[in-house]
Write a protein that holds these residues in place. Sequence first.
Motif, PDB file in Angstrom:
ATOM      1  N   GLY A 132       0.792  -1.229   0.000  1.00  0.00           N
ATOM      2  CA  GLY A 132       0.000   0.000   0.000  1.00  0.00           C
ATOM      3  C   GLY A 132       0.821   1.275   0.000  1.00  0.00           C
ATOM      4  O   GLY A 132       0.284   2.377   0.018  1.00  0.00           O
ATOM      5  N   LYS A 133       2.162   1.130  -0.042  1.00  0.00           N
ATOM      6  CA  LYS A 133       3.039   2.308  -0.046  1.00  0.00           C
ATOM      7  C   LYS A 133       2.876   3.088  -1.358  1.00  0.00           C
ATOM      8  O   LYS A 133       2.733   2.504  -2.424  1.00  0.00           O
ATOM      9  N   GLU A 134       2.880   4.403  -1.282  1.00  0.00           N
ATOM     10  CA  GLU A 134       2.793   5.236  -2.471  1.00  0.00           C
ATOM     11  C   GLU A 134       4.070   5.034  -3.324  1.00  0.00           C
ATOM     12  O   GLU A 134       5.173   5.245  -2.826  1.00  0.00           O
ATOM     13  N   PRO A 135       3.942   4.597  -4.599  1.00  0.00           N
ATOM     14  CA  PRO A 135       5.158   4.346  -5.383  1.00  0.00           C
ATOM     15  C   PRO A 135       5.963   5.619  -5.597  1.00  0.00           C
ATOM     16  O   PRO A 135       5.402   6.667  -5.927  1.00  0.00           O
ATOM     17  N   GLU A 136       7.289   5.519  -5.377  1.00  0.00           N
ATOM     18  CA  GLU A 136       8.103   6.727  -5.419  1.00  0.00           C
ATOM     19  C   GLU A 136       9.049   6.787  -6.602  1.00  0.00           C
ATOM     20  O   GLU A 136       9.612   7.830  -6.884  1.00  0.00           O
ATOM     21  N   ASN A 137       9.278   5.658  -7.247  1.00  0.00           N
ATOM     22  CA  ASN A 137      10.175   5.718  -8.403  1.00  0.00           C
ATOM     23  C   ASN A 137       9.662   4.769  -9.478  1.00  0.00           C
ATOM     24  O   ASN A 137       8.595   4.162  -9.347  1.00  0.00           O
ATOM     25  N   PHE A 138      10.442   4.641 -10.529  1.00  0.00           N
ATOM     26  CA  PHE A 138      10.044   3.866 -11.690  1.00  0.00           C
ATOM     27  C   PHE A 138       9.696   2.410 -11.343  1.00  0.00           C
ATOM     28  O   PHE A 138       8.651   1.896 -11.753  1.00  0.00           O
TER      29      PHE A 138
END
Length: 392
Positions: A132-138
């Motif tokens: 559920g973590k907000e995606p931060e990179n590619f």
Amino acid sequence: PDLAPDLVVVGAGFFGLTIAERCAAELDLKVLVLERREHLGGNAWSEADPDTGIEVHKYGAHLFHTSNAKVWEYVNRFTDFTGYQHRVYSQHGGEVYPLPINLGTINQFFRSAHSPAQARELIAEQASELGGKEPENFVEKGVSLIGRPLYEAFIAHYTAKQWQTDPEKLSADIITRLPVRYTYDNRYFNDTYEGLPVDGYAAWLERMADHPNIEVRTGVDFREHREEYVGRVPVVYTGPVDEYFDHDEGRLSWRTVDFEREVVDTPDFQGCPVMNYPDADAPYTRIIEFRHFHPERDYDSEQTVIFKEFSRFAEDTDEPYYPVNTPEDRAMLMRYRDRAKAEDNVLFGGRLGTYKYLDMHMAIGSALSMFENKLRPHFADGEALTSGGVDA
Ligand code: FAD
Ligand code: UDP
């Protein structure tokens, strides 16, 4: 004829030509366009392949698409468009899959017959490693969209070949350019309008410049002539922003593409315009077969022309194609933007001038905005042409 210009445009790509055309046609300005290549048109330029007569896009395949009605109306003044709809296939593990990732890709990959809801559930489960973590990179963005197995098969190696940059350092935007669909729709683009110029990109681009108030000088590098113009006449600059400032703040990093041209002794090499190679064993990212862009044309050739694409970091003398846009690049770009804002009577625009990946419709749309918001107020109403800013 040596016309004393009211405006100098550096670069004859879509951005520069849109500015030139609008200023010449709407404001009756004399516009001088300087282009360092031997032809106008920038990266969208195309020409007939010498052996087969097939139209090839010299700087990489260009597909026109937009949802911007204003841009669509504008471009239709210079060319008609075919009904071409872009579709791409991807060869992984000795099988050919449809792209972008859609229900067909998912069911072929998992040897399943999932409904849209079942496929969503499967991918959601495979993306659950992010918790559920907000995606931060590619990478995180990719895994969140399609799950780890599809990411590894279709994205990981392709992206490694394309960018040769740790994908954790790549921006998540790059992957969001590709739609993911839970239907069998495999159109590559979501846009309202799409097509290819009926008689080619070169004819389109030449028509934009075909105005008595526009003079295009090719084979002329602005760097050797800047004193003649800067400070004397307004300039719209669409070259690389770091080059304008002699790389004082450092070099922005770019990727370039080498195209390996082959003429193959068959009328049809791969049955489609673009085949991607997402596995590590092929050194190229994709193969373009140009004849398939124009199925309506009667190419009278028993041979076909293909380009294999190899991507790498651009050196000083290479064509800059894709901004790498690492955090270091972004910090450097901020410094260049500040300097660009302080540059009176010079506006920065286009793909190179803003260090942004712009599709053609975005370059044209952004030039139309610069015309309406900056150039028309200046030339028609006498407003100052300051604080153009890189992000105009
Ligand atoms: P450019 O076309 O790059 O034009 C800039 C011009 O400025 C160049 O001709 C350059 O020679 C000239 N110049 C630079 N410095 C100087 C100087 N000092 N003096 C004189 N001239 C100078 N868009 C799509 O919509 N669909 C696609 O499928 C698509 N595919 C692409 C594939 C590739 C490989 C690449 C690289 C781009 C693709 N694009 C695509 C994007 C498209 O090429 C750009 O949107 C378009 O080229 C932007 O126009 P521009 O005028 O900003 O820049
Ligand atoms: N991409 C990928 N596999 C593919 C196609 C695209 O991993 O088969 C990734 C890759 O990182 C690429 C990005 O998605 O840079 C955007 O794809 P697009 O087709 O828009 O790239 P372009 O045509 O601009 O090179």
